[in-house]
Enzyme design. Sequence first.
Site, PDB file in Angstrom:
ATOM      1  N   LYS A  13       0.828  -1.214   0.000  1.00  0.00           N
ATOM      2  CA  LYS A  13       0.000   0.000   0.000  1.00  0.00           C
ATOM      3  C   LYS A  13       0.861   1.261   0.000  1.00  0.00           C
ATOM      4  CE  LYS A  13      -1.919  -1.025   3.957  1.00  0.00           C
ATOM      5  NZ  LYS A  13      -1.208  -2.305   4.206  1.00  0.00           N
ATOM      6  N   ARG A  88      -9.124   1.175   8.772  1.00  0.00           N
ATOM      7  CA  ARG A  88      -8.745  -0.205   9.048  1.00  0.00           C
ATOM      8  C   ARG A  88      -9.849  -0.950   9.784  1.00  0.00           C
ATOM      9  NH1 ARG A  88      -2.842   0.762   8.969  1.00  0.00           N
ATOM     10  NH2 ARG A  88      -1.781  -1.222   8.823  1.00  0.00           N
ATOM     11  N   ARG A 127      11.472  -6.133   4.542  1.00  0.00           N
ATOM     12  CA  ARG A 127      11.238  -4.674   4.534  1.00  0.00           C
ATOM     13  C   ARG A 127      12.254  -3.995   5.449  1.00  0.00           C
ATOM     14  NH1 ARG A 127       5.395  -1.984   5.331  1.00  0.00           N
ATOM     15  NH2 ARG A 127       5.330  -3.130   7.297  1.00  0.00           N
ATOM     16  N   ARG A 160      11.640  -2.811  11.213  1.00  0.00           N
ATOM     17  CA  ARG A 160      10.705  -2.291  12.204  1.00  0.00           C
ATOM     18  C   ARG A 160      10.402  -3.379  13.234  1.00  0.00           C
ATOM     19  NH1 ARG A 160       5.879   0.091   8.582  1.00  0.00           N
ATOM     20  NH2 ARG A 160       4.662  -0.993  10.174  1.00  0.00           N
ATOM     21  N   ARG A 171      -0.417  -9.384  13.330  1.00  0.00           N
ATOM     22  CA  ARG A 171      -1.005  -8.312  12.520  1.00  0.00           C
ATOM     23  C   ARG A 171      -1.862  -8.886  11.405  1.00  0.00           C
ATOM     24  NH1 ARG A 171       4.051  -5.072  10.845  1.00  0.00           N
ATOM     25  NH2 ARG A 171       2.600  -3.648   9.817  1.00  0.00           N
TER      26      ARG A 171
HETATM   27  P1  ADP Z   1       2.323  -1.799   3.190  1.00  0.00           P
HETATM   28  O1  ADP Z   1       2.342  -0.288   3.163  1.00  0.00           O
HETATM   29  O2  ADP Z   1       1.097  -2.375   2.571  1.00  0.00           O
HETATM   30  O3  ADP Z   1       2.580  -2.346   4.544  1.00  0.00           O
HETATM   31  P2  ADP Z   1       4.885  -1.624   1.768  1.00  0.00           P
HETATM   32  O4  ADP Z   1       4.600  -0.720   0.617  1.00  0.00           O
HETATM   33  O5  ADP Z   1       5.659  -1.078   2.890  1.00  0.00           O
HETATM   34  O6  ADP Z   1       3.506  -2.310   2.275  1.00  0.00           O
HETATM   35  O7  ADP Z   1       5.607  -2.918   1.175  1.00  0.00           O
HETATM   36  C1  ADP Z   1       6.041  -3.982   2.041  1.00  0.00           C
HETATM   37  C2  ADP Z   1       7.431  -4.453   1.617  1.00  0.00           C
HETATM   38  O8  ADP Z   1       7.341  -5.126   0.350  1.00  0.00           O
HETATM   39  C3  ADP Z   1       8.431  -3.309   1.395  1.00  0.00           C
HETATM   40  O9  ADP Z   1       9.703  -3.758   1.786  1.00  0.00           O
HETATM   41  C4  ADP Z   1       8.371  -3.046  -0.111  1.00  0.00           C
HETATM   42  O10 ADP Z   1       9.603  -2.545  -0.601  1.00  0.00           O
HETATM   43  C5  ADP Z   1       8.067  -4.431  -0.663  1.00  0.00           C
HETATM   44  N1  ADP Z   1       7.161  -4.414  -1.834  1.00  0.00           N
HETATM   45  C6  ADP Z   1       6.133  -3.556  -2.092  1.00  0.00           C
HETATM   46  N2  ADP Z   1       5.505  -3.856  -3.246  1.00  0.00           N
HETATM   47  C7  ADP Z   1       6.148  -4.957  -3.741  1.00  0.00           C
HETATM   48  C8  ADP Z   1       5.975  -5.769  -4.916  1.00  0.00           C
HETATM   49  N3  ADP Z   1       5.007  -5.517  -5.827  1.00  0.00           N
HETATM   50  N4  ADP Z   1       6.819  -6.807  -5.073  1.00  0.00           N
HETATM   51  C9  ADP Z   1       7.780  -7.076  -4.154  1.00  0.00           C
HETATM   52  N5  ADP Z   1       8.001  -6.357  -3.038  1.00  0.00           N
HETATM   53  C10 ADP Z   1       7.198  -5.318  -2.820  1.00  0.00           C
HETATM   54  P1  ADP Z   2       1.689  -1.506   7.371  1.00  0.00           P
HETATM   55  O1  ADP Z   2       2.071  -0.478   6.325  1.00  0.00           O
HETATM   56  O2  ADP Z   2       2.710  -2.551   7.485  1.00  0.00           O
HETATM   57  O3  ADP Z   2       0.324  -2.056   7.167  1.00  0.00           O
HETATM   58  P2  ADP Z   2       1.304   0.754   9.041  1.00  0.00           P
HETATM   59  O4  ADP Z   2       2.529   1.571   8.990  1.00  0.00           O
HETATM   60  O5  ADP Z   2       0.155   1.159   8.180  1.00  0.00           O
HETATM   61  O6  ADP Z   2       1.694  -0.743   8.746  1.00  0.00           O
HETATM   62  O7  ADP Z   2       0.759   0.663  10.522  1.00  0.00           O
HETATM   63  C1  ADP Z   2       1.595   0.288  11.590  1.00  0.00           C
HETATM   64  C2  ADP Z   2       0.741   0.154  12.848  1.00  0.00           C
HETATM   65  O8  ADP Z   2       0.152   1.423  13.158  1.00  0.00           O
HETATM   66  C3  ADP Z   2      -0.430  -0.793  12.745  1.00  0.00           C
HETATM   67  O9  ADP Z   2      -0.072  -2.131  13.000  1.00  0.00           O
HETATM   68  C4  ADP Z   2      -1.359  -0.225  13.830  1.00  0.00           C
HETATM   69  O10 ADP Z   2      -0.930  -0.590  15.124  1.00  0.00           O
HETATM   70  C5  ADP Z   2      -1.144   1.261  13.694  1.00  0.00           C
HETATM   71  N1  ADP Z   2      -2.124   1.862  12.760  1.00  0.00           N
HETATM   72  C6  ADP Z   2      -1.856   2.465  11.566  1.00  0.00           C
HETATM   73  N2  ADP Z   2      -2.985   2.898  10.987  1.00  0.00           N
HETATM   74  C7  ADP Z   2      -4.003   2.569  11.827  1.00  0.00           C
HETATM   75  C8  ADP Z   2      -5.419   2.717  11.788  1.00  0.00           C
HETATM   76  N3  ADP Z   2      -6.036   3.309  10.756  1.00  0.00           N
HETATM   77  N4  ADP Z   2      -6.135   2.235  12.835  1.00  0.00           N
HETATM   78  C9  ADP Z   2      -5.558   1.656  13.872  1.00  0.00           C
HETATM   79  N5  ADP Z   2      -4.225   1.464  13.972  1.00  0.00           N
HETATM   80  C10 ADP Z   2      -3.443   1.911  12.964  1.00  0.00           C
END
Ligand code: ADP
Ligand code: ADP
Length: 214
Positions: A13, A88, A127, A160, A171
């Site tokens: 995302k 979420r 990541r 992280r 999660r």
């Molecule tokens: P989210 O915001 O949904 O948690 P991220 O954008 O941080 O996800 O992506 C999670 C991990 O996967 C990061 O290390 C990112 O560089 C990698 N990643 C994101 N999109 C892709 C993809 N299409 N293929 C492989 N790795 C990806």
């Molecule tokens: P990821 O990109 O891997 O999905 P985020 O950076 O979006 O993780 O979120 C990290 C953490 O921050 C989540 O696991 C949650 O604890 C908190 N968080 C982020 N956005 C929200 C939300 N909209 N509602 C509740 N908790 C949130």
Amino acid sequence: MKIIMLGAPGAGKGTQAKKIAEKYRIPHISTGDIFRANIKNGTELGKKAKTYMDQGLLVPDELVCDLVVDRVAQDDCKDGYILDGFPRTIPQAESLDGALAKIGESVDYAINVEVPDENIVNRMGGRRACVGCGATYHLMYAPTKKEGVCDACGAELILRDDDKPETVQKRLGVYHEQTQPLIDYYSRKGILKEVDGTMDMEDVFRAIVGILGA
Ligand code: ADP
Ligand code: ADP
Ligand code: ZN
């Protein structure tokens, strides 16, 4: 253009939201980034949020909703925005919809980046996040030029705490229970768009641009 990104933790995302924000010149609003910035700055909100985040739990809705509703009311959001990591939960979605309805607006697209659980553990384990600017990399799929150092700002990269395998499993469970119902919620509103998130980052982006229009 008001866009929501849906998908499991690690689905990509954030990666896509940054690219979309750049292309369509709208702000990228990541609640995770907002909480991490608050933790770094030692704010009261940061202290509260951290106890949940460390356990892989969602921060309670009441700490999230007002924050986002205030943020999207700011001037730079008048031509749209992309929300990454919000909503979420169903109450969060209802709170956003309620706030928008009051001003005669609504979300235009909910993009679900679909990635099966078995790929997620791999994504999260690799990541790496910059301690300086928050940029995200991946050991295999998005490596930095110099290992362990951010391309953008030169600061150190870390895994992280909440990306450690035990917390990732937690999660994922929370995602299926509390966030996945949003897929139905937005589908019923007729604005859900599905994208295969297992493709290369560039192909995922092309698919999204195909939906939003060039
Ligand atoms: P989210 O915001 O949904 O948690 P991220 O954008 O941080 O996800 O992506 C999670 C991990 O996967 C990061 O290390 C990112 O560089 C990698 N990643 C994101 N999109 C892709 C993809 N299409 N293929 C492989 N790795 C990806
Ligand atoms: P990821 O990109 O891997 O999905 P985020 O950076 O979006 O993780 O979120 C990290 C953490 O921050 C989540 O696991 C949650 O604890 C908190 N968080 C982020 N956005 C929200 C939300 N909209 N509602 C509740 N908790 C949130
Ligand atoms: Zn950096």
